[in-house]
Design a protein around this motif. Structure first.
Motif, PDB file in Angstrom:
ATOM      1  N   MET A  22       0.826  -1.211   0.000  1.00 31.51           N
ATOM      2  CA  MET A  22       0.000   0.000   0.000  1.00 31.51           C
ATOM      3  C   MET A  22       0.861   1.263   0.000  1.00 31.51           C
ATOM      4  N   ILE A  23       1.947   1.235   0.755  1.00 32.74           N
ATOM      5  CA  ILE A  23       2.871   2.377   0.764  1.00 32.74           C
ATOM      6  C   ILE A  23       3.443   2.582  -0.632  1.00 32.74           C
ATOM      7  N   SER A  24       3.805   1.505  -1.284  1.00 32.89           N
ATOM      8  CA  SER A  24       4.320   1.590  -2.650  1.00 32.89           C
ATOM      9  C   SER A  24       3.265   2.164  -3.595  1.00 32.89           C
ATOM     10  N   ALA A  25       2.017   1.733  -3.430  1.00 31.78           N
ATOM     11  CA  ALA A  25       0.930   2.236  -4.287  1.00 31.78           C
ATOM     12  C   ALA A  25       0.720   3.737  -4.070  1.00 31.78           C
ATOM     13  N   LEU A  66       3.582  10.041  -7.485  1.00 32.46           N
ATOM     14  CA  LEU A  66       4.556  10.284  -8.542  1.00 32.46           C
ATOM     15  C   LEU A  66       3.868  10.424  -9.895  1.00 32.46           C
ATOM     16  N   ASN A  67       2.931   9.533 -10.193  1.00 27.18           N
ATOM     17  CA  ASN A  67       2.277   9.536 -11.505  1.00 27.18           C
ATOM     18  C   ASN A  67       1.225  10.625 -11.653  1.00 27.18           C
ATOM     19  N   GLU A  68       0.480  10.916 -10.596  1.00 27.36           N
ATOM     20  CA  GLU A  68      -0.640  11.859 -10.698  1.00 27.36           C
ATOM     21  C   GLU A  68      -0.272  13.282 -10.290  1.00 27.36           C
ATOM     22  N   ARG A  69       0.692  13.416  -9.405  1.00 27.82           N
ATOM     23  CA  ARG A  69       1.014  14.745  -8.873  1.00 27.82           C
ATOM     24  C   ARG A  69       2.474  15.135  -9.108  1.00 27.82           C
TER      25      ARG A  69
END
Length: 76
Positions: free
Chosen positions: A15-18, A24-27
């Motif tokens: 979950m931490i990785s997600a 990183l991908n969205e913001r």
């Protein structure tokens, strides 16, 4: 809710990785493990109980419907 939601280390790490990947991908923000873990803890403590309670409520309603169905097979 009296008991805190507990996760295995493997699930928590996943979950931490997600969370890190999402930021990183969205913001375009590179979060560290500690920041992502704090966000996860916030969701576990503040948000998850609402989903849990909704699941309990939905299960309660489902079981009540099934009990009503069971009464329909009575022999008269």
């Amino acid at each position: 809710m009296g008991n805190k939601i507990k996760l295995s280390k493997e699930k928590k790490d996943k979950m931490i990785s997600a969370i890190k990947n999402y930021f990183l991908n969205e913001r375009e923000e590179d979060l560290g493990d500690l920041s992502a873990a704090l966000i996860l803890d916030f969701f576990i403590n503040e948000i998850a109980p609402e989903f849990y309670n909704q699941g309990v409520y939905d299960s309660y309603n489902y079981m009540n419907e099934k009990i009503e169905d069971l009464l329909g097979i009575q022999k008269y």
